[in-house]
Design a protein around this motif. Structure first.
Motif, short mmCIF file in Angstrom:
data_model
loop_
_atom_site.label_atom_id
_atom_site.label_comp_id
_atom_site.label_asym_id
_atom_site.label_seq_id
_atom_site.Cartn_x
_atom_site.Cartn_y
_atom_site.Cartn_z
N THR A 40 0.86 -1.19 0.00
CA THR A 40 0.00 0.00 0.00
C THR A 40 0.89 1.24 0.00
OG1 THR A 40 -0.06 0.13 2.41
CG2 THR A 40 -1.77 -1.23 1.34
N PRO A 41 0.34 2.40 -0.39
CA PRO A 41 1.14 3.63 -0.31
C PRO A 41 1.64 3.90 1.10
CG PRO A 41 -0.79 3.98 -1.68
CD PRO A 41 -0.95 2.62 -1.06
N GLU A 42 0.84 3.53 2.10
CA GLU A 42 1.24 3.76 3.49
C GLU A 42 2.45 2.89 3.85
OE1 GLU A 42 -2.84 5.00 2.84
OE2 GLU A 42 -1.85 3.06 2.50
N LEU A 43 2.43 1.63 3.40
CA LEU A 43 3.56 0.75 3.67
C LEU A 43 4.82 1.27 2.98
CD1 LEU A 43 4.67 -1.94 4.85
CD2 LEU A 43 4.13 -2.98 2.64
N ASP A 44 4.70 1.66 1.73
CA ASP A 44 5.87 2.14 1.00
C ASP A 44 6.42 3.42 1.62
OD1 ASP A 44 6.10 0.11 -0.86
OD2 ASP A 44 4.74 1.05 -2.28
N ALA A 45 5.52 4.32 2.05
CA ALA A 45 5.98 5.56 2.67
C ALA A 45 6.71 5.26 3.98
CB ALA A 45 4.80 6.50 2.93
N PRO A 85 18.08 -1.17 3.75
CA PRO A 85 17.03 -1.54 2.79
C PRO A 85 16.10 -2.59 3.38
CG PRO A 85 19.19 -1.56 1.76
CD PRO A 85 19.43 -1.45 3.23
N LEU A 86 14.80 -2.41 3.18
CA LEU A 86 13.80 -3.31 3.75
C LEU A 86 13.16 -4.18 2.67
CD1 LEU A 86 11.85 -1.05 6.29
CD2 LEU A 86 13.87 -2.48 6.69
N GLU A 87 13.16 -5.47 2.90
CA GLU A 87 12.39 -6.40 2.08
C GLU A 87 10.91 -6.12 2.35
OE1 GLU A 87 9.97 -9.68 1.21
OE2 GLU A 87 10.53 -9.24 3.27
N ARG A 88 10.10 -5.97 1.28
CA ARG A 88 8.76 -5.42 1.45
C ARG A 88 7.67 -6.45 1.76
NH1 ARG A 88 8.99 0.23 -0.04
NH2 ARG A 88 11.20 0.66 0.21
N SER A 89 7.83 -7.69 1.35
CA SER A 89 6.76 -8.67 1.55
C SER A 89 6.64 -9.13 3.00
CB SER A 89 6.98 -9.89 0.65
OG SER A 89 6.87 -9.54 -0.71
N TYR A 90 7.75 -9.14 3.73
CA TYR A 90 7.76 -9.61 5.11
C TYR A 90 8.28 -8.53 6.07
CZ TYR A 90 6.97 -14.45 3.56
OH TYR A 90 6.45 -15.59 3.02
N VAL A 91 9.52 -8.10 5.86
CA VAL A 91 10.21 -7.29 6.86
C VAL A 91 9.57 -5.92 7.02
CG1 VAL A 91 12.41 -6.23 7.46
CG2 VAL A 91 12.36 -8.54 6.51
N ALA A 92 9.22 -5.26 5.92
CA ALA A 92 8.61 -3.94 6.03
C ALA A 92 7.27 -4.02 6.76
CB ALA A 92 8.42 -3.33 4.64
N LYS A 93 6.49 -5.06 6.50
CA LYS A 93 5.21 -5.21 7.19
C LYS A 93 5.41 -5.46 8.69
CE LYS A 93 2.84 -6.84 3.03
NZ LYS A 93 2.10 -7.94 2.37
N LEU A 94 6.43 -6.24 9.00
CA LEU A 94 6.76 -6.48 10.41
C LEU A 94 7.09 -5.18 11.13
CD1 LEU A 94 7.90 -8.13 12.88
CD2 LEU A 94 10.04 -8.29 11.58
N LEU A 95 7.98 -4.38 10.56
CA LEU A 95 8.39 -3.13 11.22
C LEU A 95 7.26 -2.10 11.20
CD1 LEU A 95 12.04 -3.01 9.88
CD2 LEU A 95 11.34 -3.32 12.26
N TYR A 96 6.46 -2.09 10.16
CA TYR A 96 5.29 -1.21 10.11
C TYR A 96 4.33 -1.55 11.25
CZ TYR A 96 1.24 1.13 7.87
OH TYR A 96 0.17 1.94 7.58
N GLY A 97 4.10 -2.84 11.45
CA GLY A 97 3.23 -3.26 12.54
C GLY A 97 3.79 -2.91 13.90
N LEU A 98 5.07 -3.16 14.11
CA LEU A 98 5.67 -2.85 15.40
C LEU A 98 5.65 -1.35 15.69
CD1 LEU A 98 8.78 -5.22 15.56
CD2 LEU A 98 6.71 -5.32 16.96
#
Length: 310
Positions: free
Chosen positions: A257-262, A274-287
């Motif tokens: 989503t735009p929010e995840l990418d931002a 650099p963040l891998e987007r399918s797993y790692v970015a979602k993990l850190l976004y959630g935390l």
């Protein structure tokens, strides 16, 4: 488990030859959203374990590879989608250790198309790709589907989708042990549940594990049941304190989503990581969202398991 491949006497694959970097390092970041709440953020850099089998892929595959080598099995068959990290890791393990590998790919419509970069990497590493229609793929555990695969490919050792089985869960307990006493909460992104099952079992008694599913569609119920079943198969029953938070899949696997990418862009700018987007970015976004909600007590530490690189 699939039928066993017996081979003539000769050198057997040795997972020790891969020389993993263990234990993986822990990095502390001074990150504003956490610091403002008095919470320490730690990154468990499992992405540095091995260049071809990073993170939880090493931890889940290694005990399966070791069991295959001990039994004399030389052909591995496993399952995954068109962008599966697990397929790539299994193919790389086959190349490095001398196993023959077969990847059953979800979606027979892909068979006549050029391979995407992920599947092309699998093929370059020697994996034989077999495309299965989506209805039969969902029934991959059925005896008739397994029998058809044996008829086509002969004998093989079967490793399930995502590599998650009892051996994988046992392998991931070491991840929890490496983090004992390091953080109050240890979080990981989840696909099939094997890493969370082992992580929770390996942590200490006053630590909790937190899983962020990266797929949608009833996944909390399904994934929670899968984690419980894996722990029963691996350890004889439930282990550890764990839970799931399903709010951060961003539409499903490999969806963004735009929010995840931002968020990911800003995190990368702050820390140069650099963040891998399918797993790692979602993990850190959630935390980060949970930290803003006050989910972590001031003075506590949160560790995020970095399972892969972009």
């Amino acid at each position: 488990m699939g039928r066993v491949t017996r081979t003539a006497p000769g050198p057997q694959p040795d997972p020790n030859s891969l020389r993993p970097r263990l234990p993986s390092p822990v990095l502390e970041l001074n990150d504003g959203p956490f610091a403002r709440r008095g919470v320490r953020l730690l990154l468990k850099r499992d992405d540095l374990i091995h260049p071809d089998l990073p993170g939880n892929k090493w931890r889940k595959l290694e005990p399966n590879l070791r069991a295959a080598a001990a039994a004399g099995d030389r052909t591995l068959l496993t399952f995954g989608g068109a962008y599966s990290n697990h397929l790539r890791a299994t193919a790389a393990a086959g190349r490095l250790l001398g196993f023959r590998t077969i990847g059953v790919v979800r979606g027979d419509e892909l068979a006549g198309r050029p391979l995407n970069p992920s599947l092309a990497r699998c093929a370059a590493d020697g994996m034989r790709l077999h495309f299965l229609d989506r209805a039969r793929y969902r029934r991959a555990a059925d005896p008739d589907v397994r029998a058809a695969l044996h008829d086509r490919f002969g004998a093989f050792r079967l490793i399930p989708e995502g590599g998650s089985n009892s051996l994988a869960a046992q392998g991931c307990t070491e991840l929890g042990r490496e983090l004992r006493g390091v953080a109050d909460t240890v979080a990981v992104a989840c696909g099939t549940g094997g890493t969370l099952a082992g992580l929770a079992a390996g942590l200490g008694p006053r630590q909790r594990a937190l899983g962020f599913p990266v797929l949608k569609g009833g996944r909390p119920h399904f994934l929670g049941r899968a984690v419980g079943e894996l722990q029963t198969a691996a350890f004889g029953g439930p282990r550890g304190d764990w839970r799931l938070d399903d709010r951060f899949h961003c539409g499903g696997y490999a969806r963004r989503t735009p929010e995840l990418d931002a968020f990911a862009d800003a995190f990368e700018d702050r820390h140069g990581l650099p963040l891998e987007r399918s797993y790692v970015a979602k993990l850190l976004y959630g935390l980060t969202t949970l930290a803003g909600e006050g989910a972590f007590a001031p003075g506590s530490a949160v560790a995020a398991v970095i399972t892969g690189r972009p």
